[in-house]
Motif scaffolding. Structure first.
Motif, short mmCIF file in Angstrom:
data_model
loop_
_atom_site.label_atom_id
_atom_site.label_comp_id
_atom_site.label_asym_id
_atom_site.label_seq_id
_atom_site.Cartn_x
_atom_site.Cartn_y
_atom_site.Cartn_z
N GLY A 172 0.83 -1.21 0.00
CA GLY A 172 0.00 0.00 0.00
C GLY A 172 0.86 1.25 0.00
N GLN A 173 0.24 2.38 0.34
CA GLN A 173 0.99 3.64 0.45
C GLN A 173 0.60 4.28 1.78
OE1 GLN A 173 -0.02 6.09 -2.89
NE2 GLN A 173 1.41 5.11 -4.25
N TYR A 174 1.61 4.76 2.51
CA TYR A 174 1.30 5.41 3.78
C TYR A 174 2.28 6.56 4.02
CZ TYR A 174 0.45 6.32 8.70
OH TYR A 174 0.14 6.94 9.89
N ALA A 175 1.73 7.72 4.37
CA ALA A 175 2.57 8.86 4.77
C ALA A 175 1.74 9.77 5.65
CB ALA A 175 3.04 9.62 3.53
N LYS A 176 2.36 10.20 6.76
CA LYS A 176 1.65 11.11 7.67
C LYS A 176 2.56 12.32 7.89
CE LYS A 176 -0.10 11.29 12.41
NZ LYS A 176 -0.08 10.62 13.71
N ILE A 177 2.03 13.52 7.67
CA ILE A 177 2.87 14.72 7.88
C ILE A 177 2.08 15.79 8.65
CG2 ILE A 177 4.32 14.42 5.82
CD1 ILE A 177 2.63 16.53 4.41
N GLY A 178 2.81 16.63 9.35
CA GLY A 178 2.19 17.75 10.08
C GLY A 178 3.18 18.90 10.15
N GLY A 179 2.64 20.10 10.30
CA GLY A 179 3.53 21.26 10.39
C GLY A 179 2.75 22.55 10.26
N VAL A 180 3.43 23.60 9.81
CA VAL A 180 2.81 24.93 9.72
C VAL A 180 3.10 25.53 8.34
CG1 VAL A 180 2.67 27.22 10.78
CG2 VAL A 180 3.30 25.26 12.18
N MET A 181 2.03 26.12 7.75
CA MET A 181 2.20 26.92 6.53
C MET A 181 2.12 28.38 6.97
SD MET A 181 -0.50 27.23 3.34
CE MET A 181 0.07 26.17 2.06
N ARG A 182 3.11 29.19 6.57
CA ARG A 182 3.05 30.60 6.99
C ARG A 182 3.60 31.52 5.89
NH1 ARG A 182 7.44 28.61 10.23
NH2 ARG A 182 6.05 28.25 11.98
N PRO A 183 3.21 32.81 5.92
CA PRO A 183 3.76 33.74 4.93
C PRO A 183 5.25 33.95 5.19
CG PRO A 183 1.82 34.68 6.04
CD PRO A 183 2.21 33.45 6.80
N LEU A 184 6.04 34.07 4.13
CA LEU A 184 7.49 34.32 4.26
C LEU A 184 7.71 35.71 4.82
CD1 LEU A 184 9.32 33.11 1.03
CD2 LEU A 184 9.94 32.57 3.35
N PRO A 185 8.68 35.89 5.72
CA PRO A 185 8.98 37.25 6.19
C PRO A 185 9.52 38.12 5.03
CG PRO A 185 10.58 35.66 7.03
CD PRO A 185 9.51 34.88 6.35
N ASP A 186 9.35 39.44 5.16
CA ASP A 186 9.75 40.36 4.07
C ASP A 186 11.24 40.29 3.76
OD1 ASP A 186 7.21 41.19 3.74
OD2 ASP A 186 7.37 42.91 5.09
N ASP A 187 12.04 39.96 4.78
CA ASP A 187 13.50 40.00 4.56
C ASP A 187 14.04 38.66 4.02
OD1 ASP A 187 13.05 38.52 6.79
OD2 ASP A 187 14.54 39.52 8.07
N ALA A 188 13.15 37.73 3.67
CA ALA A 188 13.62 36.43 3.18
C ALA A 188 14.37 36.61 1.87
CB ALA A 188 12.43 35.50 2.97
N GLU A 189 15.46 35.84 1.72
CA GLU A 189 16.29 35.97 0.52
C GLU A 189 15.52 35.52 -0.72
OE1 GLU A 189 20.48 34.37 -0.25
OE2 GLU A 189 20.57 35.18 1.79
N ASP A 190 14.95 34.32 -0.63
CA ASP A 190 14.14 33.81 -1.74
C ASP A 190 12.70 34.23 -1.46
OD1 ASP A 190 12.73 32.43 -3.61
OD2 ASP A 190 13.73 30.51 -3.32
N LYS A 191 12.13 35.02 -2.35
CA LYS A 191 10.78 35.57 -2.11
C LYS A 191 9.67 34.57 -2.44
CE LYS A 191 11.96 39.96 -1.19
NZ LYS A 191 12.89 39.80 -0.15
N VAL A 192 10.05 33.41 -2.98
CA VAL A 192 9.02 32.48 -3.46
C VAL A 192 8.68 31.43 -2.42
CG1 VAL A 192 8.43 30.82 -5.27
CG2 VAL A 192 9.73 32.87 -5.84
N TYR A 193 9.70 30.73 -1.88
CA TYR A 193 9.39 29.55 -1.06
C TYR A 193 10.58 29.22 -0.16
CZ TYR A 193 9.13 24.46 -0.24
OH TYR A 193 9.14 23.21 0.33
N ARG A 194 10.24 28.75 1.06
CA ARG A 194 11.31 28.27 1.94
C ARG A 194 10.79 27.03 2.67
NH1 ARG A 194 13.99 32.69 5.62
NH2 ARG A 194 12.17 32.51 6.96
N PHE A 195 11.66 26.04 2.79
CA PHE A 195 11.29 24.80 3.48
C PHE A 195 12.04 24.74 4.81
CE2 PHE A 195 12.15 20.17 4.19
CZ PHE A 195 10.84 19.79 4.45
N VAL A 196 11.33 24.49 5.91
CA VAL A 196 11.99 24.41 7.22
C VAL A 196 11.78 23.00 7.78
CG1 VAL A 196 12.06 25.37 9.55
CG2 VAL A 196 11.51 26.86 7.62
N ASP A 197 12.90 22.32 8.02
CA ASP A 197 12.85 20.94 8.52
C ASP A 197 13.02 20.95 10.04
OD1 ASP A 197 13.26 18.33 9.19
OD2 ASP A 197 15.18 18.12 8.13
#
Length: 699
Positions: free
Chosen positions: A504-529
């Motif tokens: 079968g297939q199994y994956a469980k994930i949890g976390g937070v989606m939030r707006p990037l701060p204005d001073d972020a280097e990449d204005k598109v997307y950032r992944f935090v592990d």
């Protein structure tokens, strides 16, 4: 050829400042052509550097053109670039490979919106420049006002090195402030230079500006500073000044200003002397590349303009010629000869150099080899714009060019089905030649979408398709490049479970989606592990990142790309047998799609900086028109009967503006437009866009 005697320069400016006219005069005085043609001349031939039919008809430069000339015992590679912001990549391209530049300004309009853009590009590539105040013969021409604007608006340490003899219809020539000689340009085309002592009535002004020059140079040379402070500035000789002007120009801390009128054949030869005296040769410029080592690690290396060292050359421009693809290259190190094998570091392919030429607009001259510091062109080499070539032993990569994102798109299709092959051939070629022209297929509607920098940009390509490939096209409504983003932090939890026969297939994930701060280097997307305690096995964390990234391509409101999102992963679970890379990717995509509607999604639209130049009498009506288009007027100034209005306006409201402007100003006003920033659209417009999107999906 001695490298100290080579100059690689470009000519850049605002639209209609006279770049192409100046190039034409340079070609004439250096003996490359024997008859001057005007940009919109009666003969219908058009300027040498505008070699495309479209350029000659419209009287604008669309593609940068390269040529080479000799002046005295020096050799100049010259590139004439477009002024329209829609073809800004042509300017970027040229500046990224040039050692020096001439910034042309109109003596009446002075520093205009596009002059500011070009100046910003020159700073990006650390290009030393001279300024040339052109059109001194026009009513309202004022070299001193424009020099002040260079200081105030562009923050240049600008100093006049020539002084105009008269202005407007009384403009006769220039005084060289270094030697105090008056230069007059006689003959039918100003080819005979007559040197005379400075006219009596100008002596006071010449001495005043000569002292200003000596004072400015005192910042770069202690002995000149002492002489000036001792009150003996007038005794400083031209021989003492020249090396100091050169040193200060090369360090980008001084901009020598020349004056003249290219159209009236005055002051061009003196500008050429300035190019030789004050702009750098290839050995005086620091060029860097990245050497890619055995573990794919990049190390910065300084390239030396030395033919004996390993080859490093950059393909900075592609063109489809009569005999196949022409690739313009700048050789930074080493040399290329006919019959050599060269290696493309991006594709890893080897190619043999069959034909090597030096370009002169659209004509060419065959050469046997070309060494470091020169610009040449290759034939039949398969590559893309921005590729680096080496000899294969060392793997270098030049820094990439800055490519702005497109802001407008059209849906296009050929009128006749049997033109499909030529249609795709044309699109293929244009997107390879021009990194700002992009083509993709919309999977939902099955339409071919072309994207670019503005209406003019895309219209030119549609016209070229018709002329060069005989393809008539049906063009859809212009589409604005909207973006989607979120405004609030939202938690997500998602379980992907699929149990069927077998694994079968199994994956469980949890976390937070939030707006990037204005001073972020990449204005598109950032992944935090932030996964701790092995809740998700390490090998599946990148799979979640991949899934989130894939989700950015299409937002939930109107299907446009998503920007400004940070995805934090901090919880989850896996199954010893059923978990896989694919399962976690699917879970991440589903979690993104499920969470985004709860995170306060909004639509962003491109806001353009629009600058209109108009005779004062039309100012009120034009300002009213801009405000009606949701414009925010950020400034206006008037001088000599001309008003310059600057406004920030959503691109969606700018379609068809050129027609309105023409009718509101009897055809006397002109405008330029460039991308400024993305901003949230008003609520009522957002609702309307969402409704339209929903209707289209149903339809």
């Amino acid at each position: 050829m001695e490298l100290a005697k080579v100059r690689n320069i470009g000519i850049s400016a605002h639209i209609d400042s006279g770049k192409t006219t100046l190039s034409e005069r340079i070609l004439y005085y250096t003996g490359r052509i024997h008859k001057i043609e005007e940009v919109k001349g009666k003969s219908g031939v058009g300027a040498t550097m505008d070699s495309m039919d479209l350029e000659r008809e419209k009287g604008i430069t669309i593609q940068s053109a390269a040529t080479f000339v000799t002046w005295g015992d020096c050799f100049i590679n010259l590139i004439d670039t477009p002024g329209h912001v829609d073809f800004t990549i042509e300017v970027e391209r040229a500046l990224s490979v040039l050692d020096g530049a001439i910034l042309v300004l109109c003596s009446v309009s002075g520093v205009q919106s596009q002059s500011i853009t070009v100046d910003r590009q020159m700073r990006r590539y650390n290009v030393p420049r001279l300024a040339f105040i052109n059109k001194m013969d026009r009513a309202g021409g004022d070299a001193f006002k424009v020099t002040r604007q260079l200081r105030e608006k562009l923050r240049h340490n600008a100093v006049l090195v020539t002084y105009p003899i008269g202005a407007e219809d009384k403009f006769e020539g220039v005084v060289d402030l270094l030697t105090r000689e008056a230069l007059y340009f006689d003959g039918d085309n100003g080819e005979t230079i007559r040197k005379e002592p400075c006219p009596e009535h100008l002596k006071e002004g010449v001495e005043e500006y000569r002292l200003k020059l000596v004072e400015a140079l005192g910042d770069f040379d202690d002995s000149l500073a002492e002489t000036f402070l001792d009150g003996e500035g007038a005794q400083v000789t031209a021989e003492q000044m020249r090396p100091v002007i050169r040193k200060a120009t090369l360090s980008l801390e001084l901009t020598p200003v020349f004056v003249g009128s290219a159209y009236k054949n005055k002051g061009v030869q003196h500008l050429l002397d300035g190019v030789i005296s004050f702009l750098p040769n290839p050995t005086e410029v620091t060029n860097k590349a990245f050497e890619i080592g055995s573990r794919n690690k990049e190390e910065e290396v300084i390239l030396a303009s030395d033919p004996a060292k390993p080859l490093c050359a950059l393909a900075f421009k592609l063109e489809e010629g009569k005999y196949g693809q022409v690739t313009y290259i700048r050789i930074y190190q080493g040399k290329i000869a006919k019959g050599d094998s060269i290696y493309n570091t991006r594709t890893g392919k080897k190619s043999k150099v069959g034909r090597l030429v030096r370009m002169h607009a659209d004509e060419m001259q065959d050469i046997e080899d070309a060494e470091a510091g020169h610009i040449a062109a290759l034939f039949g080499i398969d590559c893309a714009s921005g590729d680096t070539f080496t000899d294969g032993d060392t793997v270098y990569s030049m820094r990439s060019m800055f490519v702005p994102s497109p802001v407008i798109s059209y849906a296009v299709q050929p009128l006749k089905k049997d033109a499909l092959q030529n249609f795709s051939k044309a699109l293929n070629r244009f997107s390879k030649e021009d990194p700002t022209f992009r083509v993709h297929r919309d999977e939902e509607s099955g339409e071919t979408i072309i994207q670019g920098m503005g209406e003019l940009h895309l219209d030119i390509y549609i016209e070229r398709m018709k002329r060069e490939y005989q393809v008539e096209t049906i063009v859809g409504e212009p589409q604005v490049a909207y973006r989607e983003t979120i405004t609030q932090e939202t938690e997500y939890h998602y379980v992907h479970k699929k149990q069927t026969g077998g694994s079968g297939q199994y994956a469980k994930i949890g976390g937070v989606m939030r707006p990037l701060p204005d001073d972020a280097e990449d204005k598109v997307y950032r992944f935090v592990d932030n996964v701790v305690g092995g809740k998700i096995p390490r090998e599946y964390v990148p799979s979640c990142d991949t899934g989130f990234r894939q989700s950015l391509a299409r937002g939930v409101l109107i299907g446009f790309p998503v920007v400004g999102v940070e995805m934090e992963l901090n919880d989850g679970g896996a199954h010893a047998v059923d978990s896989s890379d694919m399962a976690f990717q699917i879970a991440a995509r589903a979690a993104f799609k499920e969470t985004m509607p709860k995170a306060g999604p909004i639509i962003l639209e491109p806001i353009m900086r629009v600058v209109v130049e108009t005779p004062e009498e039309f100012q009120g009506g034009i300002q009213g028109g801009l405000v009606r288009r949701r414009g925010n007027i950020v400034g206006s100034e008037s001088s000599m009967g001309t008003s310059v209005i600057e406004a920030h306006i959503p691109l969606a409201n700018m379609f068809g503006y050129s027609t309105e402007l023409r009718s509101n100003s009897q055809g006397k006003a002109e405008y330029t437009m460039e991308f400024e920033r993305y901003e949230a659209v008003p609520r009522h417009i957002q609702d309307e866009l969402i409704r339209k999107y929903a209707d289209n999906k149903k339809g």
